[in-house]
Write a protein that holds these residues in place. Structure first.
Motif, PDB file in Angstrom:
ATOM      1  N   GLN A 190      13.346   0.740   8.199  1.00  0.00           N
ATOM      2  CA  GLN A 190      14.195  -0.144   7.435  1.00  0.00           C
ATOM      3  C   GLN A 190      14.842  -1.124   8.325  1.00  0.00           C
ATOM      4  OE1 GLN A 190      15.081   0.052   4.403  1.00  0.00           O
ATOM      5  NE2 GLN A 190      14.200   2.424   3.966  1.00  0.00           N
ATOM      6  N   ARG A 191      14.970  -1.156   9.644  1.00  0.00           N
ATOM      7  CA  ARG A 191      15.348  -2.128  10.613  1.00  0.00           C
ATOM      8  C   ARG A 191      14.396  -2.940  10.559  1.00  0.00           C
ATOM      9  NH1 ARG A 191      16.991  -1.156  16.847  1.00  0.00           N
ATOM     10  NH2 ARG A 191      17.559  -3.063  17.282  1.00  0.00           N
ATOM     11  N   ALA A 192      13.018  -2.914  10.772  1.00  0.00           N
ATOM     12  CA  ALA A 192      11.790  -3.711  10.995  1.00  0.00           C
ATOM     13  C   ALA A 192      11.483  -4.427   9.576  1.00  0.00           C
ATOM     14  CB  ALA A 192      10.813  -3.080  11.730  1.00  0.00           C
ATOM     15  N   GLY A 193      12.101  -3.828   8.615  1.00  0.00           N
ATOM     16  CA  GLY A 193      11.266  -4.156   7.020  1.00  0.00           C
ATOM     17  C   GLY A 193      10.072  -3.811   6.897  1.00  0.00           C
ATOM     18  N   VAL A 194       9.603  -2.527   7.603  1.00  0.00           N
ATOM     19  CA  VAL A 194       8.066  -2.055   7.380  1.00  0.00           C
ATOM     20  C   VAL A 194       8.267  -0.866   6.403  1.00  0.00           C
ATOM     21  CG1 VAL A 194       6.426  -0.832   8.821  1.00  0.00           C
ATOM     22  CG2 VAL A 194       7.530  -2.852   9.828  1.00  0.00           C
ATOM     23  N   SER A 211       0.085  -2.961   2.514  1.00  0.00           N
ATOM     24  CA  SER A 211       1.414  -2.441   3.405  1.00  0.00           C
ATOM     25  C   SER A 211       2.177  -3.743   3.672  1.00  0.00           C
ATOM     26  CB  SER A 211       0.523  -1.810   4.523  1.00  0.00           C
ATOM     27  OG  SER A 211      -0.081  -0.608   4.096  1.00  0.00           O
ATOM     28  N   VAL A 212       3.614  -3.366   3.969  1.00  0.00           N
ATOM     29  CA  VAL A 212       4.363  -4.591   4.472  1.00  0.00           C
ATOM     30  C   VAL A 212       4.505  -4.228   5.858  1.00  0.00           C
ATOM     31  CG1 VAL A 212       6.573  -5.442   4.244  1.00  0.00           C
ATOM     32  CG2 VAL A 212       5.387  -4.725   2.010  1.00  0.00           C
ATOM     33  N   VAL A 213       4.051  -5.223   6.675  1.00  0.00           N
ATOM     34  CA  VAL A 213       4.339  -4.859   8.227  1.00  0.00           C
ATOM     35  C   VAL A 213       5.239  -6.154   8.907  1.00  0.00           C
ATOM     36  CG1 VAL A 213       2.185  -3.781   8.309  1.00  0.00           C
ATOM     37  CG2 VAL A 213       2.313  -6.259   8.741  1.00  0.00           C
ATOM     38  N   VAL A 214       5.273  -6.152  10.050  1.00  0.00           N
ATOM     39  CA  VAL A 214       6.172  -7.165  10.671  1.00  0.00           C
ATOM     40  C   VAL A 214       5.357  -8.397  10.935  1.00  0.00           C
ATOM     41  CG1 VAL A 214       7.418  -5.770  12.206  1.00  0.00           C
ATOM     42  CG2 VAL A 214       5.088  -6.394  13.176  1.00  0.00           C
ATOM     43  N   PRO A 215       5.851  -9.587  10.692  1.00  0.00           N
ATOM     44  CA  PRO A 215       5.107 -10.951  10.820  1.00  0.00           C
ATOM     45  C   PRO A 215       4.494 -11.207  12.193  1.00  0.00           C
ATOM     46  CG  PRO A 215       7.506 -11.341  10.578  1.00  0.00           C
ATOM     47  CD  PRO A 215       7.456  -9.850  10.541  1.00  0.00           C
ATOM     48  N   ARG A 216       5.370 -10.771  13.246  1.00  0.00           N
ATOM     49  CA  ARG A 216       4.935 -10.916  14.621  1.00  0.00           C
ATOM     50  C   ARG A 216       5.378  -9.968  15.561  1.00  0.00           C
ATOM     51  NH1 ARG A 216       9.095 -13.876  12.893  1.00  0.00           N
ATOM     52  NH2 ARG A 216       7.595 -15.590  12.306  1.00  0.00           N
ATOM     53  N   TRP A 217       4.623  -9.705  16.579  1.00  0.00           N
ATOM     54  CA  TRP A 217       4.861  -8.570  17.439  1.00  0.00           C
ATOM     55  C   TRP A 217       5.684  -9.018  18.496  1.00  0.00           C
ATOM     56  CZ3 TRP A 217       4.318  -5.560  21.856  1.00  0.00           C
ATOM     57  CH2 TRP A 217       4.094  -4.187  21.465  1.00  0.00           C
ATOM     58  N   ARG A 218       6.941  -8.328  18.727  1.00  0.00           N
ATOM     59  CA  ARG A 218       8.004  -8.347  19.602  1.00  0.00           C
ATOM     60  C   ARG A 218       8.070  -7.461  20.737  1.00  0.00           C
ATOM     61  NH1 ARG A 218      11.522 -11.846  16.870  1.00  0.00           N
ATOM     62  NH2 ARG A 218      11.287 -12.057  14.615  1.00  0.00           N
ATOM     63  N   GLU A 249       4.620 -13.948   5.244  1.00  0.00           N
ATOM     64  CA  GLU A 249       5.292 -14.450   4.198  1.00  0.00           C
ATOM     65  C   GLU A 249       6.935 -14.345   4.325  1.00  0.00           C
ATOM     66  OE1 GLU A 249       4.155 -11.142   1.487  1.00  0.00           O
ATOM     67  OE2 GLU A 249       2.355 -12.344   0.610  1.00  0.00           O
ATOM     68  N   GLY A 250       7.052 -15.448   4.999  1.00  0.00           N
ATOM     69  CA  GLY A 250       8.539 -15.610   5.478  1.00  0.00           C
ATOM     70  C   GLY A 250       8.843 -14.488   6.516  1.00  0.00           C
ATOM     71  N   ALA A 251       9.942 -13.742   6.437  1.00  0.00           N
ATOM     72  CA  ALA A 251      10.519 -12.888   7.293  1.00  0.00           C
ATOM     73  C   ALA A 251       9.543 -11.524   7.438  1.00  0.00           C
ATOM     74  CB  ALA A 251      11.954 -12.538   7.052  1.00  0.00           C
ATOM     75  N   SER A 252       8.623 -11.426   6.515  1.00  0.00           N
ATOM     76  CA  SER A 252       7.947 -10.241   6.717  1.00  0.00           C
ATOM     77  C   SER A 252       6.248 -10.646   6.372  1.00  0.00           C
ATOM     78  CB  SER A 252       8.134  -9.129   5.523  1.00  0.00           C
ATOM     79  OG  SER A 252       7.987  -9.929   4.227  1.00  0.00           O
TER      80      SER A 252
END
Length: 298
Positions: A190-194, A211-218, A249-252
């Motif tokens: 939930q925190r990463a929106g994944v 699948s919904v994943v992070v837009p960039r690696w942090r 796609e924006g924040a995801s």
């Protein structure tokens, strides 16, 4: 259980040289060689046959680090001589012919079109083909024979480390596959929106389209070894974004096509943007991936 017997023959006795591959009771025949051994390949009878071929080259800028050209020819050898002069990217070739020499020009044009389509669907390489020819019509019986021919190629080519037409869809639709598929595993943060899903297919851990994943690696590291590992993950994520496998796609971000990984931990790290113990964090209704992986071990 129904298995497949694949016969590999190292023509010069070395694993990196000229080699042949066949499946028992299949009329197809595959001949592979590094570019440096094409002269020897051209002296073999397969070079005078009608067939299809793959030109393959390592390319860090390509999808899957592989650039591929798929072609067909009445006389394979003549076409390879042309490609030696005109195409520099390839360093190995796989020639596909028939042991009974019954492949016709119409057959190989059909195979070429279908192979290009399968390679595009698989998304494991960058195709060097300028165009994707339409699939030519064949008599119904011939089309059935060529579809079976393609099924056999989807089995034997990965054994030769040629994965350009290897895909989950091909595995699922194959009438000759008897492997038990894994459950669908889910990775949620939930925190990463994944919210990602994945399945073990033919020994590869495959993150599924949608699948919904992070837009960039942090992820960041402190130890030198961790910093290097995280840099590799970041570069891999950026490459998947660059080649369209992950759409930001924006924040995801969303997985646009199935992506195979060597391990669930690597898959999880790319999805979450941080290090991941994939055997614990990927779960299904029956438990963790690690528990499923060990299901038959007493």
């Amino acid at each position: 259980m129904s298995g497949k017997q694949i016969k590999l023959f190292l023509v010069d006795g070395t694993p990196g040289g000229l080699s042949t591959a066949e499946i028992t009771n299949w009329t197809g025949h595959i001949l592979t060689a590094p570019r440096s051994d094409v002269g020897e390949l051209l002296r073999r009878p397969e070079a005078s046959r009608t067939g299809v071929y793959f030109l393959l080259g390592d390319d860090e800028s390509a999808v899957g680090d592989v650039r591929c050209y798929v072609g067909e020819a009445d006389v394979i050898g003549d076409r390879l001589k042309y490609h030696l002069r005109e195409k520099d990217f390839w360093d190995r070739v796989a020639v596909v012919t028939s042991k009974d020499t019954n492949l016709t020009k119409s057959h190989v044009r059909y195979l070429e079109s279908r192979l290009i389509s399968l390679a595009q669907q698989a998304g494991r390489s960058t195709l060097d083909n300028g165009t994707a020819p339409a699939t030519p019509p064949l008599p119904e019986a011939d089309e059935s024979d060529m579809d079976y021919f393609l099924q056999q190629l989807q089995i034997v080519l990965p054994v030769l480390n040629i994965n350009v037409i290897r895909s989950r869809q091909a595995h699922e639709s194959s009438e000759i596959s008897h492997a038990t598929p894994s459950p669908i595993f889910e990775l949620v943060s939930q925190r990463a929106g994944v919210r990602a899903t994945a399945q073990q297919v033919d020994g590869e851990f495959t993150v599924l389209e949608g699948s919904v994943v992070v837009p960039r690696w942090r992820g960041k590291g402190i130890a030198e070894s961790t910093i290097k590992a995280y840099a590799a993950y970041r570069a891999q994520h950026e490459k998947l974004v660059a080649n369209g496998a992950i759409l930001v796609e924006g924040a995801s971000a969303r997985v646009a096509r199935d992506i195979p990984f060597p391990s669930p931990s690597t898959a999880g790290a790319i999805c979450l943007g941080r290090a991941c113990n994939g055997r614990v964090e990927w779960v299904s209704g029956a438990g963790t991936f690690g528990a499923w992986e060990s299901r038959d071990v007493s």
